[in-house]
Design an enzyme around this catalytic site. Sequence first.
Site, short mmCIF file in Angstrom:
data_model
loop_
_atom_site.label_atom_id
_atom_site.label_comp_id
_atom_site.label_asym_id
_atom_site.label_seq_id
_atom_site.Cartn_x
_atom_site.Cartn_y
_atom_site.Cartn_z
N SER A 52 0.82 -1.21 0.00
CA SER A 52 0.00 0.00 0.00
C SER A 52 0.85 1.27 0.00
O SER A 52 0.36 2.34 -0.34
CB SER A 52 -0.93 0.02 1.22
OG SER A 52 -1.86 -1.03 1.17
N GLY A 232 -2.11 3.76 -4.36
CA GLY A 232 -2.59 4.62 -5.43
C GLY A 232 -4.06 4.99 -5.34
O GLY A 232 -4.76 4.72 -4.36
N CYS A 258 -9.39 -1.79 2.80
CA CYS A 258 -8.62 -0.61 2.38
C CYS A 258 -8.91 -0.23 0.93
O CYS A 258 -9.99 0.25 0.63
CB CYS A 258 -7.13 -0.85 2.64
SG CYS A 258 -6.15 0.66 2.70
N LEU A 259 -7.98 -0.44 0.01
CA LEU A 259 -8.25 -0.13 -1.39
C LEU A 259 -9.41 -0.99 -1.91
O LEU A 259 -10.21 -0.54 -2.73
CB LEU A 259 -6.99 -0.36 -2.24
CG LEU A 259 -7.04 0.09 -3.71
CD1 LEU A 259 -7.29 1.58 -3.82
CD2 LEU A 259 -5.73 -0.28 -4.42
N GLN A 262 -12.57 0.72 -1.09
CA GLN A 262 -12.84 1.82 -2.02
C GLN A 262 -13.36 1.29 -3.36
O GLN A 262 -14.25 1.89 -3.97
CB GLN A 262 -11.58 2.65 -2.20
CG GLN A 262 -11.12 3.34 -0.92
CD GLN A 262 -9.67 3.76 -0.94
OE1 GLN A 262 -9.01 3.73 -1.98
NE2 GLN A 262 -9.14 4.16 0.21
N ASN A 300 -3.76 2.72 6.89
CA ASN A 300 -2.79 3.18 5.90
C ASN A 300 -3.54 3.51 4.61
O ASN A 300 -3.71 2.66 3.76
CB ASN A 300 -1.73 2.10 5.64
CG ASN A 300 -0.89 2.43 4.43
OD1 ASN A 300 -0.82 3.58 4.01
ND2 ASN A 300 -0.26 1.43 3.84
N HIS A 344 -7.17 -1.83 8.53
CA HIS A 344 -6.48 -3.12 8.35
C HIS A 344 -6.73 -4.05 9.54
O HIS A 344 -5.98 -4.02 10.52
CB HIS A 344 -4.98 -2.90 8.18
CG HIS A 344 -4.61 -2.32 6.86
ND1 HIS A 344 -4.05 -3.07 5.84
CD2 HIS A 344 -4.76 -1.08 6.36
CE1 HIS A 344 -3.85 -2.30 4.78
NE2 HIS A 344 -4.27 -1.08 5.08
N GLU A 346 -6.12 -7.07 9.79
CA GLU A 346 -5.01 -8.02 9.96
C GLU A 346 -3.85 -7.41 10.73
O GLU A 346 -2.91 -8.10 11.12
CB GLU A 346 -4.52 -8.52 8.60
CG GLU A 346 -3.54 -7.63 7.87
CD GLU A 346 -4.15 -6.35 7.33
OE1 GLU A 346 -3.39 -5.43 6.99
OE2 GLU A 346 -5.39 -6.25 7.26
#
Length: 370
Positions: A52, A232, A258-259, A262, A300, A344, A346
Amino acid sequence: MKYQTRKKAILLLADGTIFHGKSVANNEGTAFGEVCFNTGMTGYQEIFTDPSYFGQLMVTTNAHIGNYGTNKDEVESNSVKIAGLICKNFSYEYSRPSADLSLEQFSEESKLFAISDVDTRALVSYIRDNGAMNAVISTEVDNVEGLKQQLQKIPSMVGLELSSKVSTKEPYFFGKENAKYKIAALDIGIKKNILRNLAKRDAYIKVFPYNATFKDLSDWNPDGYFISNGPGDPEPLEDAILTAKEIIANDKPLFGICLGHQVIALANGVSTYKMHNGHRGINHPIMNLVTGKGEITSQNHGFAINREETEANKELEITHVHLNDQTVAGIRMKNKKVFSVQYHPEASPGPHDAEYLFDQFFEMIGSSVN
């Protein structure tokens, strides 16, 4: 003191601001990327290898970095992913018996360019006020104008697709083949500890490249689908968004982190935006709106999903919010077996308050299979 003759170095921000420091060891070099900071007191090796963070210059706010060395088992991918390191005090010696290498040796093997002796308190304060921006770290202290010209050519993180840089090129397997569940994971920058958390819940995972189609994933006949974290801007990930749409349309169990969170939002017509300086650290407070309980989480990310659009979407429910700024930290679909979180669960590094989300994923799969 080791390396008393270390070379002078600078951090040059896109707005022209300069911070001074010294090279780690006697290294020379230059590295470009978006400057960001992580507030974690530990876990630097996991941070450096987290996909990430690809393309970012990492500022560590903890005053000492490297004092417990590195261990070959404490990595989140097969290589260092940050573009460069900026710290206050770089520890050349370490005291942990289980360490394999010093951070200096690890950096040399990984070709990680790092500078230290930077006033990171002042730097973090500046980034907090002025936002994350592109920057360069370099030992070319007499070439400021040349560095400025090169820095102007570095693309903004907005609109930048980076998953293709860190994703697997070919599918691979993780876990025991005779496990109870089969999970198809879309790798848009996956961390190893996510795979470990899935596998320890009796899952066999097949990890697919970032541009894999729903057909690619479904041909394996998995019990559930997962979309990973990654670097990104999420909006250019057209293949992943389409795959998410088709997983949802086919009413399959889906979990995103996370990503991946999104991407699931984008698949539901909710837009994303670049944050002022993002959330990066291991002590971020989250409120679970379903249970009313708080969680301390590892985060993150530099992008977030639009809260107003999420609230207006009849198919979505906000399940978690970030207590510092009320940004959306988790969603679920009301009539589908789909949910995701911005943080996250994890950890690695970080607290384990949110590990229950993996259990929820398998409970959802179990109810779907039975």
